[in-house]
Write an enzyme that holds these catalytic residues in place. Sequence first.
Site, PDB file in Angstrom:
ATOM      1  CE1 TYR A 140      -3.453  -3.158   0.276  1.00 50.69           C
ATOM      2  CE2 TYR A 140      -4.880  -0.482   1.177  1.00 50.69           C
ATOM      3  CZ  TYR A 140      -4.401  -2.041   1.111  1.00 50.69           C
ATOM      4  OH  TYR A 140      -6.002  -2.688   0.722  1.00 50.69           O
TER       5      TYR A 140
ATOM      6  CE  LYS B 212       1.983 -17.480  -2.242  1.00 51.04           C
ATOM      7  NZ  LYS B 212       1.034 -19.024  -2.495  1.00 51.04           N
TER       8      LYS B 212
ATOM      9  CG  ASP C 263      -1.734 -20.366  -1.412  1.00 52.72           C
ATOM     10  OD1 ASP C 263      -0.681 -19.854  -0.055  1.00 52.72           O
ATOM     11  OD2 ASP C 263      -1.453 -21.028  -1.888  1.00 52.72           O
TER      12      ASP C 263
ATOM     13  CG  ASP D 253      -7.879  -4.666   1.688  1.00 53.83           C
ATOM     14  OD1 ASP D 253      -9.119  -4.686   2.283  1.00 53.83           O
ATOM     15  OD2 ASP D 253      -7.990  -5.180   0.296  1.00 53.83           O
TER      16      ASP D 253
ATOM     17  CG  ASP E 124     -13.490  -6.611   2.808  1.00 53.58           C
ATOM     18  OD1 ASP E 124     -13.451  -6.325   3.594  1.00 53.58           O
ATOM     19  OD2 ASP E 124     -13.893  -6.177   1.318  1.00 53.58           O
TER      20      ASP E 124
HETATM   21  C1  IPM Z   1     -10.525  -1.202   3.617  1.00 55.79           C
HETATM   22  C2  IPM Z   1     -10.368  -0.679   2.209  1.00 55.79           C
HETATM   23  C3  IPM Z   1      -9.109   0.793   2.291  1.00 55.79           C
HETATM   24  C4  IPM Z   1      -8.582  -0.487   1.855  1.00 55.79           C
HETATM   25  C5  IPM Z   1     -10.103   1.342   0.990  1.00 55.79           C
HETATM   26  C6  IPM Z   1     -11.269   1.868   0.676  1.00 55.79           C
HETATM   27  C7  IPM Z   1      -8.631   2.094   0.006  1.00 55.79           C
HETATM   28  O1  IPM Z   1     -10.790  -2.081   1.822  1.00 55.79           O
HETATM   29  O2  IPM Z   1     -10.145  -0.626   5.001  1.00 55.79           O
HETATM   30  O3  IPM Z   1     -10.628  -2.175   4.219  1.00 55.79           O
HETATM   31  O4  IPM Z   1      -7.705  -0.875   1.819  1.00 55.79           O
HETATM   32  O5  IPM Z   1      -8.220  -0.768   3.181  1.00 55.79           O
HETATM   33 MG    MG Z   2     -11.342  -3.550   1.829  1.00 56.84          MG
END
Ligand code: IPM
Ligand code: MG
Length: 357
Positions: free
Chosen positions: A142, A192, A224, A248, A252
């Site tokens: 990032y 990884k 993975d 990230d 999710d």
């Molecule tokens: C998160 C989001 C952010 C990230 C984006 C919106 C920049 O996906 O907070 O997980 O990738 O960190």
């Molecule tokens: Mg995210």
Amino acid sequence: MQFSLCLLPGDGIGPEIVEQAVLVLHAVGKKYGHTFTTTSALIGGAAIDAEGVPLPDATVAACKEADAVLLGAVGGPKWDTIDPAIRPEKGLLGIRKALGLFANLRPAKLFPQLKNACRLHPDVVRDGLDVLVVRELTGGAYFGEPRGQEVRNGERFGFNTMVYSESEIRRIAKIGFETAQKRNKRLCSVDKANVLDVSQLWREIVIDESKNYPDVELSHLYVDNAAMQLVQNPGQFDVIVTENLFGDILSDEAAVITGSIGMLPSSSMGDGTLALYEPIHGSAPDIADQDKANPLATILSIAMMLRFSFALEEEAAAVENAVSAVLDAGYRTGDIMESGKTLIGCREMGQKVVEQI
Ligand code: IPM
Ligand code: MG
């Protein structure tokens, strides 16, 4: 006691959910005798529209003056075609970096009242689902340099650098171990290391750091495999610690398998006392300004704030219990609706929680 908050409502449903969370916070203040003062600052698309940049200096200054920061969400289709250098997301990345918030705690928990919303087979989640992802937040691909696009021998190239220093790995590993110590004392480090040099260093440092935490059981998974294990046998996980990009993605995944991403809070912290709290979900532009959003993730972020930033455990538990009671009473926003329950909007959901405080 008195505490100050900087609110960053942002875009889409951000303002609506932050408004409800603040009402809940004031209800807590009234009941327990605390004063919470708030200021608001611009971030994301809202800041681009007003000031031409996603993170005005005044916003960083306002956050630094506060005891804690509450963020709604950033981004939306309106800004999708904007110069990538000033996308709304840059505001979020920028505030994390500016405040040194290197540790992002994302608990993904299955609420017993919402078990029908869970995407996994009942056999797979028989033991419930309660995973906490500790994501490194200010390093890796990032932020790594060099990054960019350029033309080499007539062809366009795009590149980023996944880079970590030993100290960056060590400090997030410590947070992982300490978090595990407060839970079920199992830490899974995800990397990884079979491919990436940066992951080999990551693994070495995590193993070295584990000597300071003999009470925590450490394991390692390649990313993975971790992604697969999360849907196959999520009960094996207690705390996962991982680098920015892997975190990230995995957070999710962990969140969505609970079936209720609209319920999940998060906190981001650094070395100092200032921390930022935000729901895990995004700005949901398709339902913005329609009083349809689920404010519970933001309200539960308030609970995290009370607990971690203000050391108000009883007040934090009061918020969590209030949310639980509202779910027990059968109230649901659209994202967690099922037959036999009562569909309500964002404002009413906030009001129901306030009534339970
Ligand atoms: C998160 C989001 C952010 C990230 C984006 C919106 C920049 O996906 O907070 O997980 O990738 O960190
Ligand atoms: Mg995210």
